[in-house]
Motif scaffolding. Sequence first.
Motif, PDB file in Angstrom:
ATOM      1  N   LEU A 195      -9.952  10.978   6.890  1.00 23.10           N
ATOM      2  CA  LEU A 195      -9.421  10.794   5.541  1.00 23.10           C
ATOM      3  C   LEU A 195     -10.144   9.706   4.757  1.00 23.10           C
ATOM      4  CD1 LEU A 195      -5.533  11.174   5.770  1.00 23.10           C
ATOM      5  CD2 LEU A 195      -7.180  12.648   4.617  1.00 23.10           C
ATOM      6  N   PHE A 223      -2.883   8.099   4.330  1.00 26.72           N
ATOM      7  CA  PHE A 223      -3.027   8.718   3.020  1.00 26.72           C
ATOM      8  C   PHE A 223      -2.911   7.679   1.906  1.00 26.72           C
ATOM      9  CE2 PHE A 223      -0.651  11.052  -0.407  1.00 26.72           C
ATOM     10  CZ  PHE A 223      -1.747  11.695  -0.919  1.00 26.72           C
ATOM     11  N   SER A 224      -1.975   6.716   2.090  1.00 19.96           N
ATOM     12  CA  SER A 224      -1.786   5.717   1.037  1.00 19.96           C
ATOM     13  C   SER A 224      -3.056   4.874   0.855  1.00 19.96           C
ATOM     14  CB  SER A 224      -0.581   4.826   1.345  1.00 19.96           C
ATOM     15  OG  SER A 224      -0.857   3.972   2.428  1.00 19.96           O
ATOM     16  N   TRP A 273      -1.402  18.076   5.019  1.00 19.35           N
ATOM     17  CA  TRP A 273      -2.811  18.037   5.431  1.00 19.35           C
ATOM     18  C   TRP A 273      -3.601  19.149   4.746  1.00 19.35           C
ATOM     19  CZ3 TRP A 273      -6.075  14.934   7.947  1.00 19.35           C
ATOM     20  CH2 TRP A 273      -7.246  15.473   8.515  1.00 19.35           C
ATOM     21  N   PHE A 279      -2.812  17.383  -5.589  1.00 16.86           N
ATOM     22  CA  PHE A 279      -2.678  16.004  -5.131  1.00 16.86           C
ATOM     23  C   PHE A 279      -1.405  15.314  -5.634  1.00 16.86           C
ATOM     24  CE2 PHE A 279      -4.256  11.715  -4.197  1.00 16.86           C
ATOM     25  CZ  PHE A 279      -4.786  11.933  -2.935  1.00 16.86           C
ATOM     26  N   VAL A 282      -5.369   9.911  -9.489  1.00 17.77           N
ATOM     27  CA  VAL A 282      -4.731   8.680  -9.052  1.00 17.77           C
ATOM     28  C   VAL A 282      -5.604   7.522  -9.470  1.00 17.77           C
ATOM     29  CG1 VAL A 282      -3.888   7.405  -7.067  1.00 17.77           C
ATOM     30  CG2 VAL A 282      -3.758   9.878  -7.099  1.00 17.77           C
ATOM     31  N   LYS A 283      -5.364   6.975 -10.659  1.00 17.96           N
ATOM     32  CA  LYS A 283      -6.152   5.809 -11.066  1.00 17.96           C
ATOM     33  C   LYS A 283      -5.424   5.044 -12.166  1.00 17.96           C
ATOM     34  CE  LYS A 283      -8.972   8.084 -14.575  1.00 17.96           C
ATOM     35  NZ  LYS A 283     -10.342   8.314 -15.018  1.00 17.96           N
ATOM     36  N   PRO A 288       0.815  -1.222   0.000  1.00 17.02           N
ATOM     37  CA  PRO A 288       0.000   0.000   0.000  1.00 17.02           C
ATOM     38  C   PRO A 288       0.840   1.260   0.000  1.00 17.02           C
ATOM     39  CG  PRO A 288      -0.855  -1.564   1.583  1.00 17.02           C
ATOM     40  CD  PRO A 288       0.437  -2.120   1.082  1.00 17.02           C
ATOM     41  N   ILE A 289       1.923   1.235   0.757  1.00 18.48           N
ATOM     42  CA  ILE A 289       2.757   2.435   0.845  1.00 18.48           C
ATOM     43  C   ILE A 289       3.448   2.699  -0.494  1.00 18.48           C
ATOM     44  CG2 ILE A 289       4.588   3.521   2.186  1.00 18.48           C
ATOM     45  CD1 ILE A 289       3.982   1.385   4.352  1.00 18.48           C
ATOM     46  N   PHE A 324       2.317   2.448  -3.410  1.00 12.17           N
ATOM     47  CA  PHE A 324       1.510   3.119  -4.431  1.00 12.17           C
ATOM     48  C   PHE A 324       1.766   4.612  -4.449  1.00 12.17           C
ATOM     49  CE2 PHE A 324      -1.149  -0.762  -4.260  1.00 12.17           C
ATOM     50  CZ  PHE A 324      -1.136  -1.040  -5.619  1.00 12.17           C
ATOM     51  N   ILE A 325       2.176   5.178  -3.329  1.00 10.96           N
ATOM     52  CA  ILE A 325       2.433   6.622  -3.287  1.00 10.96           C
ATOM     53  C   ILE A 325       3.556   6.999  -4.251  1.00 10.96           C
ATOM     54  CG2 ILE A 325       3.195   8.516  -1.818  1.00 10.96           C
ATOM     55  CD1 ILE A 325       1.570   7.401   0.405  1.00 10.96           C
ATOM     56  N   LYS A 375      -6.071   6.041   1.273  1.00  8.80           N
ATOM     57  CA  LYS A 375      -6.995   6.898   0.530  1.00  8.80           C
ATOM     58  C   LYS A 375      -6.743   6.717  -0.967  1.00  8.80           C
ATOM     59  CE  LYS A 375      -8.333  11.785   0.253  1.00  8.80           C
ATOM     60  NZ  LYS A 375      -9.736  11.764   0.699  1.00  8.80           N
ATOM     61  N   VAL A 376      -5.445   6.645  -1.302  1.00  9.40           N
ATOM     62  CA  VAL A 376      -5.063   6.444  -2.706  1.00  9.40           C
ATOM     63  C   VAL A 376      -5.572   5.091  -3.211  1.00  9.40           C
ATOM     64  CG1 VAL A 376      -3.090   6.053  -4.231  1.00  9.40           C
ATOM     65  CG2 VAL A 376      -3.046   7.925  -2.565  1.00  9.40           C
ATOM     66  N   ILE A 377      -5.501   4.096  -2.359  1.00  2.18           N
ATOM     67  CA  ILE A 377      -5.849   2.749  -2.801  1.00  2.18           C
ATOM     68  C   ILE A 377      -7.360   2.533  -2.864  1.00  2.18           C
ATOM     69  CG2 ILE A 377      -5.764   0.304  -2.154  1.00  2.18           C
ATOM     70  CD1 ILE A 377      -3.022   1.008  -0.897  1.00  2.18           C
ATOM     71  N   GLY A 398      -9.812   5.143  -6.953  1.00  3.69           N
ATOM     72  CA  GLY A 398      -8.502   4.750  -6.436  1.00  3.69           C
ATOM     73  C   GLY A 398      -7.939   3.518  -7.121  1.00  3.69           C
ATOM     74  N   ARG A 416       0.764   6.977   5.841  1.00  2.00           N
ATOM     75  CA  ARG A 416       0.286   5.612   5.718  1.00  2.00           C
ATOM     76  C   ARG A 416      -1.241   5.590   5.557  1.00  2.00           C
ATOM     77  NH1 ARG A 416       2.091   2.840  10.652  1.00  2.00           N
ATOM     78  NH2 ARG A 416       2.748   4.888  11.353  1.00  2.00           N
TER      79      ARG A 416
END
Lengths: 272, 308, 364
Positions: free
Chosen positions: B252, B142-143, A226, A235, A43-44, A28-29, A31-32, B145-147, B152, B140
């Motif tokens: 979030l 935030f990630s 934030w 974004f 983001v898609k 998950p991390i 993907f940033i 939210k992206v997914i 997403g 973390r």
Amino acid sequence: MSELSYIKRPNRGLKIYAAAFLTVLYVPILFIPLFSFNDSLYVKFPLSGFTFQWYIELWERSAVWDSLGNSMRVGVAVSIISTILGTLAARAITRSRLPGQNAIVAFVMLPLVIPGIIFGVSLLILLSRLGVSLSLYTVTLGHLVVCLPFAVATLLPRFEGFDKSMEEASADLGENGWFTFWRVTFPLVLPGVIASLLLTFTISFDEFIMAFFLTGTDATLPMFIWTQLRFPQNFPSVLALASIILLVSFLLVFVALWVGRLGLIEPEESQS
Amino acid sequence: MADVQMSSAPSARSQRPSGLRSMLYKSETARGYLLLSPALLVMVVGMLIPFTILIAMSFWTRDGFDFDTTMSMANYQTAMDVPIYNAFLARSFWISGITTVATVLLCYPMAYYVAFHVHRNKMLWIILMTLPFWTSYLLRVFSWKVILGYEGVINSGLLGLGLIDAPLEFLLYSQTAVIITLAHAWAAFAILPMYVSLEKIDRSLLEAAADLGDGPARRFFRITLPLSIPGVISATFLIFIPTTGDYITPALVGGPNSPMIGNLIQLQFGAVNNWPMGAALSVILTLWIAAVGLVFLFVTRKSQESVV
Amino acid sequence: MSSDGFISIRNVGKSFGSFRAIESISMDIQQGEFFSLLGASGCGKTTLLRMLAGFETPSQGEIFIDGQPMSDVPPFERPVNMVFQNYAIFPHLNVRDNIAYGLRKQRLPKAKRNAMVDEMLDLVQLAGYGDRKADELSGGQRQRVALARALILKPKVLLLDEPLGALDKQLREQMQLELRRLQRSVGITFVFVTHDQEEALTLSDRIAVMQGGDVLQVDTPNALYEQPRTRDVASFIGTMNFLDGRVLSRVNGHTKLDIDAVGEIDIPTPHPAIVEGDRLSLAIRPEKIVLHRAAPDGPAMQGNLEMTSYLGERSHFHIRVPGCVEPMAVSAQNADLGEIRALEEGAPVWLSWHDDALIVLDGK
């Protein structure tokens, strides 16, 4: 693997589970950074192309640099102060027979088990009643409360890891307390000190909850992020900034944990 | 060298050990408290005094832009009477309770694996497991939210593959999203105490159990699990407490159905601007956490006694 | 500030909270002596040593070293150095820097300092090991470093806290000889803590036997073995048989005793303190007893052979004697045994002894 004892025989099911666990922990991390190089405002999937655009955009925004500077200043101050205080406290806890010692340790460790929001609002109330205006100093105070338990927890095993007789031997060989500290104690706990400096810096650098309540006009980096989340057009550059922060945090913490564990016989973090 | 000592320790002084230096050399206790005092000072100024004032303020009431400092139970009365407050509190405990159980269950096998089945590069494994915890909590969350977002990673991925026709709405802005995100964010923290208590178990105990006729499953339930309970308990506390008060994650990735008590408290200090109410809610949250914690401790201690 | 010995311990006591680790102890240690504190764990010997070093402060009394009272002198200013039980070799320094650790204050030129370290390395037979780290040393080598590190400061007293405890038997015996040689060659007073009576007997000029925070007897190894004053000392050092009896009479140099298991015997009057009618305890070493198959002339005890242990050079026997609670232990050279060797368990035997083998103990 035949040299392993009966109890330690490998377990294939667990091994697969462990691999899956680590994957879910990290993917998950990841993907940033992935989307921070994507040539699209959104983001898609599917990815639309590779670009450095968001990083360049980031580079040119002075607000980013300002908040980076703020976070650095707070982080450096917090890491140095909490490591010094943590070193003194760890030394006292391990070397002196103190009445009420367990209660004192529990008191210092309390922030680990109280929701951050409670600290944040409590400090906010105190500061406003005292008429202290919010600034980087108030953020620093909040971060000290958050970081001190981690500094103590990192340093305690270090002090427990070497025998009291080392310091006694130094005294016996003619060195007073001051020289004993610098010639024996400090070199022996140095890995813990380095680990504590890096960890507390990273925690402060990434801290958001306290900063949310205690920041004045000068935003720290997480506060900046934030506020940016409200603007969709920003974004992608937030993704770029987050990627950089994640990379630096991971490196710092990896070094901290590695150094912090060097030479410790028991692989044990005393946070429990 | 010897001459120096003789002159520095004249016999007259031997009868009256006095002076600060002598006191500090003699009394390890005094020295210990002296070394602890800066850390204690920070904790008193940064935690104890603020918390005292928080409690005091929870008995005040809002008066326009100022406070009415006469003591009253008004805020607590409101918190009791207005159903929304209790609903928020109950939802917070529900969400973080599910999160805690899920996280502990998912992390235990991992801690077990590293403690019992990793023999080389153990340190690397421990660091890999805990590394994410130390990095930005905000990022973390935030990630996820992206997914999980409406457009997403998951939804756009599934759409692109033609597996779904429209975005799955339950993924973002739901309690599920909050629970997934919280569990992921706190997993690294839960592993450590469980790993430590598993690692401490003397392997010869397991060999003894095997020798006395227990198979792997019975060994696990009769030896390993009971001995690792202290780690499970600390993990439970370390996740349950901070997640109950969290407000970033619901803000979030949670939707209209998932704000928690933390969001409510934050609102009182922000948009609603009713600090005394916020203070009262903070105190209520703390008391509830303490109460739940004590009950949990009591129950686990009882059940451990019955095991023994 | 009176002091008779080089180290003079005057009414020293130590309490930890309500626990009294040391009762009121007084004793003197002479210059150049190899002096041992011997006792089981918890007897207070290590606490006493740590008070000499300055790590514990006496709750009462005063310690004088070379005439100077020590109560106000911190460890780092005392003219004593210590070899720690675990050696406490600084892990972040190599052997050379460990040995030179205490020289900082003397501000010596580098060449002079190196020469002193080399000299110490030679003395403890570690020449060539100067650049090793602590974790690259064996137990015996660590002990030598600890010795060199302390001796380089030319202390008036060297304190050793069970320094041989961590070594295996063979190395321990070798290090005992070496310690003795070292102490002779440097001439420094050694105060040595051990729970191993054999080690204490081998090494020491004098030994203080300690029990329950008290000193039972301070004497030479020979005197402790041959003339223990109390039952506790007698049973702590070596194996000892005890007999109970009563004083019948004292007549010009001879004392007539009634021993419970033996009957009336005459011994040379040993002790000024015994009075007619007193109950008393006698002790006799296993190797001082002679076994016979038939009743010998003179006083003897009769018993039955209970157990025999064959040890090659010697044999040990347990003999059940009516009137004695414990079986009598007897030890004899196999070469001297003759017909006794062939005895079956349960066979009747007679035990006799020389007059001077009986030791009269203090107390009942």
